[in-house]
Design an enzyme around this catalytic site. Structure first.
Site, PDB file in Angstrom:
ATOM      1  N   ARG A  85       0.815  -1.236   0.000  1.00  0.00           N
ATOM      2  CA  ARG A  85       0.000   0.000   0.000  1.00  0.00           C
ATOM      3  C   ARG A  85       0.838   1.272   0.000  1.00  0.00           C
ATOM      4  NH1 ARG A  85      -2.843  -3.205   3.383  1.00  0.00           N
ATOM      5  NH2 ARG A  85      -4.652  -4.146   2.378  1.00  0.00           N
TER       6      ARG A  85
ATOM      7  N   LYS B 273       2.551  11.656 -10.762  1.00  0.00           N
ATOM      8  CA  LYS B 273       1.743  10.756 -11.594  1.00  0.00           C
ATOM      9  C   LYS B 273       2.597   9.547 -11.932  1.00  0.00           C
ATOM     10  CE  LYS B 273      -1.076  13.797 -14.428  1.00  0.00           C
ATOM     11  NZ  LYS B 273      -1.410  14.033 -15.841  1.00  0.00           N
TER      12      LYS B 273
ATOM     13  N   GLU C 203       9.539  19.826 -24.590  1.00  0.00           N
ATOM     14  CA  GLU C 203       8.746  20.052 -23.365  1.00  0.00           C
ATOM     15  C   GLU C 203       9.246  21.304 -22.629  1.00  0.00           C
ATOM     16  OE1 GLU C 203       6.054  18.343 -22.274  1.00  0.00           O
ATOM     17  OE2 GLU C 203       6.174  16.381 -23.254  1.00  0.00           O
TER      18      GLU C 203
ATOM     19  N   LYS D 178       6.793  23.429 -13.093  1.00  0.00           N
ATOM     20  CA  LYS D 178       5.922  22.257 -12.907  1.00  0.00           C
ATOM     21  C   LYS D 178       5.584  22.090 -11.427  1.00  0.00           C
ATOM     22  CE  LYS D 178       4.563  17.649 -13.885  1.00  0.00           C
ATOM     23  NZ  LYS D 178       4.688  16.405 -14.631  1.00  0.00           N
TER      24      LYS D 178
ATOM     25  N   GLU E 210      -5.067  17.659 -11.236  1.00  0.00           N
ATOM     26  CA  GLU E 210      -5.437  18.102 -12.577  1.00  0.00           C
ATOM     27  C   GLU E 210      -6.893  18.534 -12.723  1.00  0.00           C
ATOM     28  OE1 GLU E 210      -3.470  15.805 -15.570  1.00  0.00           O
ATOM     29  OE2 GLU E 210      -4.678  16.714 -17.137  1.00  0.00           O
TER      30      GLU E 210
ATOM     31  N   ARG F 116      -3.322  22.610 -13.602  1.00  0.00           N
ATOM     32  CA  ARG F 116      -2.440  21.591 -14.177  1.00  0.00           C
ATOM     33  C   ARG F 116      -2.749  21.343 -15.651  1.00  0.00           C
ATOM     34  NH1 ARG F 116      -0.139  16.461 -10.711  1.00  0.00           N
ATOM     35  NH2 ARG F 116       1.291  15.700 -12.273  1.00  0.00           N
TER      36      ARG F 116
ATOM     37  N   ASN G  12      -0.876  20.533 -20.378  1.00  0.00           N
ATOM     38  CA  ASN G  12      -1.282  19.746 -21.545  1.00  0.00           C
ATOM     39  C   ASN G  12      -1.194  20.529 -22.850  1.00  0.00           C
ATOM     40  OD1 ASN G  12      -1.839  17.424 -20.090  1.00  0.00           O
ATOM     41  ND2 ASN G  12      -3.866  18.171 -19.536  1.00  0.00           N
TER      42      ASN G  12
ATOM     43  N   HIS H 195      -0.564  18.869 -26.132  1.00  0.00           N
ATOM     44  CA  HIS H 195      -0.676  17.430 -25.908  1.00  0.00           C
ATOM     45  C   HIS H 195      -1.925  16.793 -26.511  1.00  0.00           C
ATOM     46  CE1 HIS H 195       2.822  17.963 -23.478  1.00  0.00           C
ATOM     47  NE2 HIS H 195       2.830  16.703 -23.084  1.00  0.00           N
TER      48      HIS H 195
ATOM     49  N   HIS I  71      -0.902  13.797 -28.568  1.00  0.00           N
ATOM     50  CA  HIS I  71      -1.304  12.413 -28.262  1.00  0.00           C
ATOM     51  C   HIS I  71      -2.003  11.767 -29.457  1.00  0.00           C
ATOM     52  CE1 HIS I  71      -1.248  13.236 -23.663  1.00  0.00           C
ATOM     53  NE2 HIS I  71      -0.126  12.708 -24.070  1.00  0.00           N
TER      54      HIS I  71
ATOM     55  N   HIS J 266       7.528  11.269 -28.041  1.00  0.00           N
ATOM     56  CA  HIS J 266       6.428  12.042 -27.486  1.00  0.00           C
ATOM     57  C   HIS J 266       6.612  13.566 -27.687  1.00  0.00           C
ATOM     58  CE1 HIS J 266       3.486  13.488 -24.619  1.00  0.00           C
ATOM     59  NE2 HIS J 266       4.455  14.086 -23.948  1.00  0.00           N
TER      60      HIS J 266
HETATM   61  N1  NAD Z   1       4.458  10.719 -14.898  1.00  0.00           N
HETATM   62  C1  NAD Z   1       4.367  11.811 -15.620  1.00  0.00           C
HETATM   63  O1  NAD Z   1       3.919  12.864 -15.152  1.00  0.00           O
HETATM   64  C2  NAD Z   1       4.843  11.767 -17.032  1.00  0.00           C
HETATM   65  C3  NAD Z   1       5.015  12.956 -17.757  1.00  0.00           C
HETATM   66  C4  NAD Z   1       5.516  12.877 -19.037  1.00  0.00           C
HETATM   67  C5  NAD Z   1       5.851  11.644 -19.589  1.00  0.00           C
HETATM   68  N2  NAD Z   1       5.664  10.510 -18.866  1.00  0.00           N
HETATM   69  C6  NAD Z   1       6.014   9.196 -19.415  1.00  0.00           C
HETATM   70  O2  NAD Z   1       7.415   9.157 -19.629  1.00  0.00           O
HETATM   71  C7  NAD Z   1       7.695   8.204 -20.648  1.00  0.00           C
HETATM   72  C8  NAD Z   1       8.709   8.777 -21.596  1.00  0.00           C
HETATM   73  O3  NAD Z   1       9.885   9.067 -20.883  1.00  0.00           O
HETATM   74  P1  NAD Z   1      11.284   9.252 -21.643  1.00  0.00           P
HETATM   75  O4  NAD Z   1      11.120  10.163 -22.777  1.00  0.00           O
HETATM   76  O5  NAD Z   1      12.281   9.543 -20.588  1.00  0.00           O
HETATM   77  O6  NAD Z   1      11.520   7.832 -22.320  1.00  0.00           O
HETATM   78  P2  NAD Z   1      12.266   6.503 -21.836  1.00  0.00           P
HETATM   79  O7  NAD Z   1      12.162   6.302 -20.395  1.00  0.00           O
HETATM   80  O8  NAD Z   1      11.788   5.419 -22.728  1.00  0.00           O
HETATM   81  O9  NAD Z   1      13.784   6.831 -22.190  1.00  0.00           O
HETATM   82  C9  NAD Z   1      14.151   7.016 -23.542  1.00  0.00           C
HETATM   83  C10 NAD Z   1      15.352   6.144 -23.922  1.00  0.00           C
HETATM   84  O10 NAD Z   1      16.524   6.733 -23.373  1.00  0.00           O
HETATM   85  C11 NAD Z   1      17.258   5.756 -22.637  1.00  0.00           C
HETATM   86  N3  NAD Z   1      17.981   6.491 -21.612  1.00  0.00           N
HETATM   87  C12 NAD Z   1      17.499   6.986 -20.444  1.00  0.00           C
HETATM   88  N4  NAD Z   1      18.442   7.702 -19.826  1.00  0.00           N
HETATM   89  C13 NAD Z   1      19.551   7.655 -20.610  1.00  0.00           C
HETATM   90  C14 NAD Z   1      20.837   8.221 -20.504  1.00  0.00           C
HETATM   91  N5  NAD Z   1      21.180   9.030 -19.507  1.00  0.00           N
HETATM   92  N6  NAD Z   1      21.720   7.959 -21.489  1.00  0.00           N
HETATM   93  C15 NAD Z   1      21.380   7.189 -22.556  1.00  0.00           C
HETATM   94  N7  NAD Z   1      20.166   6.646 -22.714  1.00  0.00           N
HETATM   95  C16 NAD Z   1      19.260   6.877 -21.741  1.00  0.00           C
HETATM   96  C17 NAD Z   1      16.202   4.808 -22.148  1.00  0.00           C
HETATM   97  O11 NAD Z   1      16.749   3.563 -21.815  1.00  0.00           O
HETATM   98  C18 NAD Z   1      15.285   4.745 -23.358  1.00  0.00           C
HETATM   99  O12 NAD Z   1      15.782   3.848 -24.326  1.00  0.00           O
HETATM  100  C19 NAD Z   1       6.371   7.856 -21.290  1.00  0.00           C
HETATM  101  O13 NAD Z   1       5.983   6.589 -20.876  1.00  0.00           O
HETATM  102  C20 NAD Z   1       5.419   8.907 -20.750  1.00  0.00           C
HETATM  103  O14 NAD Z   1       4.100   8.422 -20.633  1.00  0.00           O
HETATM  104  C21 NAD Z   1       5.176  10.558 -17.599  1.00  0.00           C
HETATM  105 ZN    ZN Z   2       4.478  15.605 -22.486  1.00  0.00          ZN
END
Ligand code: NAD
Ligand code: ZN
Length: 366
Positions: free
Chosen positions: A125, A147, A189, A231, A241, A245, A249, A252, A256, A269
């Site tokens: 939990r 999130k 972003e 943020k 949200e 918040r 978006n 987005h 999306h 993304h």
């Molecule tokens: N929780 C939230 O509020 C929120 C907000 C925005 C996005 N997200 C989520 O985040 C995800 C996308 O995140 P992302 O863009 O970081 O993608 P990711 O986590 O897939 O990372 C992108 C690639 O970079 C590699 N990588 C990471 N750090 C590295 C480094 N220092 N050197 C070399 N390679 C590295 C990873 O292994 C991966 O192959 C999505 O799933 C999205 O839904 C969440």
């Molecule tokens: Zn985004």
């Protein structure tokens, strides 16, 4: 990678979440100092690192000495952001008898952060999670705000929770190994934060692209810190949200939809969000909410950042149809974020299909 003559100091942002406050530390080497940060935050002593093989191969040495536990590695990639990956984390925790006095440390991009955060939110939990974001996107966005969650076969991020981190350590040095396209995806972003909340940030990014792409700490530190501040401030006002918040978006809704119609294969993304910002700006200019010169400034910085995947072959009606299924449709109304110039936004619910369709056509490179 060019090294500045002197290393800039680190900075921090404190985010209030309910009755607790957590610290985001930003700076070169922030993860090397993580032991001290963990102790200062009085987090449970038994620590489990969750990462993926790519990040761990590149950066594990930074984390030596933090824990004697073997890291829990989940497969790399958005397609593995699912309950199977969460299950792997539960399996590892249970088999090693992790009790509630456990801290989970997520070392990776947004995928690792979201999966590890969801596992932490639900294991027994809820146990504390520390986010050590290693992509630019994760440092400015996904590691902050609480999130967490995973995808379902029928849609992205459909399963999740709110679980604020106990600490965020955004180590700028770790961005040095990030592929250029990933870095750029995060930078869109950053541009988003400028447009929604800070003209200064927008101008700093526009003028500093070369230094940012060279990953110069002196350029990255103020920019990442400002994004975290923006943020953090928005999340403080509106953890779940309901109002402010929504500004996050910006870009987005269309973004999306572009990702979905191309089955998440064509765009990073941030790249899809870049198009989404251009569409929203186009609509805002048409409505007289944003001056054309500011739309041009946004388009110019996006162009300068580099090539975006093609969109010319994507039918506008397909994109519109997908948008209608967006999570931001509340009681049948699509909440659409429009820029009110650079540094401010307005949310409207009356964007018409015709406006969207015209804007989608207008932003296509001729
Ligand atoms: N929780 C939230 O509020 C929120 C907000 C925005 C996005 N997200 C989520 O985040 C995800 C996308 O995140 P992302 O863009 O970081 O993608 P990711 O986590 O897939 O990372 C992108 C690639 O970079 C590699 N990588 C990471 N750090 C590295 C480094 N220092 N050197 C070399 N390679 C590295 C990873 O292994 C991966 O192959 C999505 O799933 C999205 O839904 C969440
Ligand atoms: Zn985004």
């Amino acid at each position: 990678m060019p090294q500045p003559s002197s290393s800039p100091a680190s900075s921090h942002v404190d985010v209030r979440a309910g009755t607790k406050t957590y610290r985001i530390v930003v700076g070169p080497g922030a993860s090397r100092g993580i032991c001290g940060l963990l102790d200062a935050a009085s987090l449970p002593a038994r620590r489990f690192i969750v990462s993926n093989p790519t990040v761990w191969r590149l950066h594990s040495e930074v984390f030596e000495g933090i824990t004697r536990e073997e890291p829990i590695l989940i497969p790399d990639g958005e397609r593995f952001k699912n309950l199977t990956a969460v299950g792997r984390i539960y399996d590892a925790l249970i088999s090693r008898s992790a009790d509630r006095a456990t801290t989970i440390i997520a070392v990776g991009g947004g995928v690792v952060g979201d999966v590890a955060g969801f596992a932490a939110a639900t294991y027994l939990r809820g146990v504390p999670v520390v986010q050590v974001p290693t992509t630019l996107l994760a440092q400015v966005d996904s590691a902050i705000g609480g999130k967490v969650g995973v995808n379902h076969a029928l849609g992205k991020n459909l399963i999740g929770a709110f679980h604020q981190p106990a600490l965020v350590a955004a180590d700028i040095d770790l961005l040095g190994t990030l592929p250029r396209r990933e870095f750029r995806a995060g930078l869109y972003e950053v541009v988003k934060y400028g447009v929604i909340a800070s003209r200064d940030l927008f101008e700093q990014v526009s003028a500093g692209l070369t230094a940012l792409f060279a990953r110069e700490p002196a350029a990255l530190l103020p920019v990442i810190t400002e994004c975290c501040r923006i943020k953090g401030a928005i999340v403080e006002q509106d953890e779940r949200e309901a109002g402010p918040r929504r500004a996050l978006n910006f870009g987005h809704t269309v973004g999306h939809a572009l990702e979905a119609v191309t089955k998440y294969r064509r765009f990073r993304h941030g790249e899809a969000v870049a198009y989404g910002m251009l569409v929203a700006a186009q609509i805002a200019v048409h409505r007289g909410v944003m001056p054309e010169t500011e739309r041009q400034a946004l388009a110019a910085v996006i162009t300068q950042m580099g090539p975006l995947p093609a969109v010319a072959d994507l039918a506008a009606d397909k994109i519109l149809e997908t948008m209608a299924h967006d999570k931001k449709v509340v009681a049948g109304q699509l909440h659409f974020v429009l820029p009110a110039g650079i540094g401010a936004t307005t949310v409207v619910t009356d964007v018409t299909t015709a406006e969207l369709s015209d804007a989608l056509v207008a932003i296509r490179p001729s």
